[in-house]
Design an enzyme around this catalytic site. Structure first.
Site, PDB file in Angstrom:
ATOM      1  N   ASP A  31       3.503  -8.029  16.504  1.00 40.31           N
ATOM      2  CA  ASP A  31       3.816  -8.791  17.575  1.00 40.31           C
ATOM      3  C   ASP A  31       3.810 -10.369  17.199  1.00 40.31           C
ATOM      4  OD1 ASP A  31       1.117  -8.703  17.719  1.00 40.31           O
ATOM      5  OD2 ASP A  31       0.972  -9.349  19.575  1.00 40.31           O
ATOM      6  N   GLU A  86      -1.516  -7.684  18.963  1.00 39.32           N
ATOM      7  CA  GLU A  86      -2.531  -8.618  18.618  1.00 39.32           C
ATOM      8  C   GLU A  86      -2.861  -9.919  19.739  1.00 39.32           C
ATOM      9  OE1 GLU A  86      -4.904 -11.916  16.593  1.00 39.32           O
ATOM     10  OE2 GLU A  86      -2.974 -11.824  17.190  1.00 39.32           O
TER      11      GLU A  86
END
Length: 486
Positions: A78, A145
């Site tokens: 991400d 994350e």
């Protein structure tokens, strides 16, 4: 994108161009994940998507390296979705408009996603190569994350065979990271008691824009303005004297990004309007004086808006403004052990006004558990004094430094051999996933490296092209030097 794909090293930049073309903000990584999975299976690689959405891709050793220790290269799927207020961009649908700007790659009005897209691209480029020498290889790509480390929390024992993990989420070439801060989210809730606006008032939106923002760990020590705190300061100094009534306070968008923008919808009696305009102008001038070196583009503006149906009661407004004004923010303590590194910090990241409450989301970071716990205690006391609620969630551990780490020694020596200079061995005041991996894999030897990335978590994010090449050369050389299994 074609300009990116021609940069050195081409395999890495070609992958990064693909990553930029596929939307992948936190919570929306599936399209990129599916693209990578299809590519890996077409290459004949072993692919596993675990129950939370992490990807584990395995590649056999190249000839002559079969007896080396297994290494896992780790990155996260991400990216942080941040944009300038005047930029029209949907991070769930639109590609990142990356381009070359001199010695750097940056994006048009949005975050670039070099954090951690460059690391991800390097891992995929190695998987796709038939020429790079390495032992048995695993690539771990985690989800979410940036918004809670959901993927790292979900990594289970037995999924990985590796003895060594190379994290690619560091952001300074020439620095080798062997530890990181832990953290916890803190969310205040202030009850919203509403009343009708007074007669003879006009509504305005007071907006603070133009701040640099940035990563709430990496950039927290730079003294940048926090838009939420600065607007709270204005209200604390002026709301009573100007008879201001707050209808909404919204600022920031991520708990781990220093807020660049914030706005307050308020009402003011007509007889106080000229005084409000004067105070806004004076406050802007004061902030530009105080923050001249770090926030040259700061702008405070006042624009008339539709009269709201309701405003906060005097008690609710007083609770909110005083809590925001007194809440600590920024560096709480510098490390005694590591010069120049922040030990403990707090970022007031997001303020949002809802029907029943105003939510204030903060992120506490610390290299030591006791530092984090101290800030939790302070915020609990603040909530009690203010008559508000505070909840703590999503705590994640720090990564305790191991000065005797064998892989750190390999990276250190390899860097010296290639560049004929000493790297800096560091602990980072940010949340790397290594600390969470230590729970299912306590014996795994870990290190973190990366290229130079400036202003991550903000629309000024950029990555230095030369250092991407240096990071790539270091990573490949380290893979060649991984020792044999004992």
């Amino acid at each position: 994108m074609s300009a990116l794909a021609s940069l050195y090293p081409q395999p890495l930049w070609q992958w990064f161009a693909q990553i930029c073309a596929i939307p992948h903000p936190s919570k929306h990584e599936q399209a990129l994940s599916q693209h990578i999975q299809a590519w890996a299976r077409d290459k004949g690689l072993s692919v596993l998507e675990d129950k939370v959405g992490n990807l584990i891709i395995k590649k056999p050793a190249t000839a002559g390296f079969e007896n080396r220790k297994t290494v896992v290269i780790q990155a996260h799927l991400d990216m942080v979705p941040q944009k300038n207020s005047d930029k029209v961009h949907d991070f769930t649908k639109d590609p990142i408009e990356a381009y070359v700007d001199g010695d750097w790659v940056t994006a048009n009005g949005t975050t670039l996603g070099a954090d951690n897209g460059i690391g991800m691209a390097s891992a995929l480029a190695i998987l796709g190569s038939s020429e790079i020498k390495h032992g048995p290889l695993e690539v771990l790509l985690t989800i979410d994350e940036e918004a809670g480390m959901t993927g790292a929390f979900g990594v289970e024992p037995g999924m990985l065979e590796a003895e060594i993990l190379i994290n690619t989420d560091s952001e300074q070439e020439g620095e080798i990271y062997m530890g990181c801060a832990g953290g916890v989210d803190a969310e205040f809730s202030v009850a919203a008691q509403w009343q009708a606006p007074s007669d003879g008032v006009t509504a305005f939106t007071l907006s603070l824009t133009g701040l640099k923002g940035g990563h709430s760990g990496v950039n927290i020590h730079l003294g940048r303005g926090n838009a939420n705190k600065l607007l709270a300061r204005f209200l604390a100094d002026n709301a009573t004297a100007l008879q201001l009534a707050v209808a909404a306070f919204n600022g920031g968008s991520l708990r781990n990004a220093i807020p660049r923008e914030a706005s307050v919808i308020l009402t003011v009696p007509a007889v106080k309007l000229a005084q409000l305009q004067q105070q806004v102008a004076e406050f802007e001038a004061l902030l530009k004086l105080e923050l001249a070196a770090v926030e040259p583009a700061l702008k405070l503006s006042l624009s008339e808006t539709t009269l709201p149906a309701q405003v906060l009661s005097a008690n609710a407004q007083s609770t909110l403004v005083n809590l925001l004004n007194v809440c600590p923010n920024g560096v709480m303590r510098m490390s005694d052990e590591i010069a120049g590194v922040t030990e403990t910090s707090l970022n007031m990241g997001v303020i949002s006004t809802n029907a029943n409450s105003i939510q204030v989301l903060c992120l506490i970071r610390s290299l030591i558990d006791s530092g984090r716990e101290q800030i939790e205690s302070m915020l609990s006391s603040l909530a009690q004094l203010a008559g508000a609620e505070v909840k703590f969630s999503g705590a994640y551990p720090g990564w305790k430094p191991n000065p005797d780490s064998p892989v750190m020694a390999i990276v250190n020596q390899t860097y010296r051999d290639i560049y004929q200079k000493e790297p800096v061995v560091m602990v980072i005041h940010a949340g790397l996933e290594c600390g969470l991996f230590k729970k299912p894999y306590p014996e795994m030897d870990m290190v973190s490296i990366g290229p130079t990335i400036r202003f991550p978590h903000g629309p000024d994010e950029m990555v230095n092209i030369k250092t991407v090449g240096q990071y790539w050369e270091l990573l490949l050389a380290v893979l060649e030097r991984i020792p044999q299994r004992g």
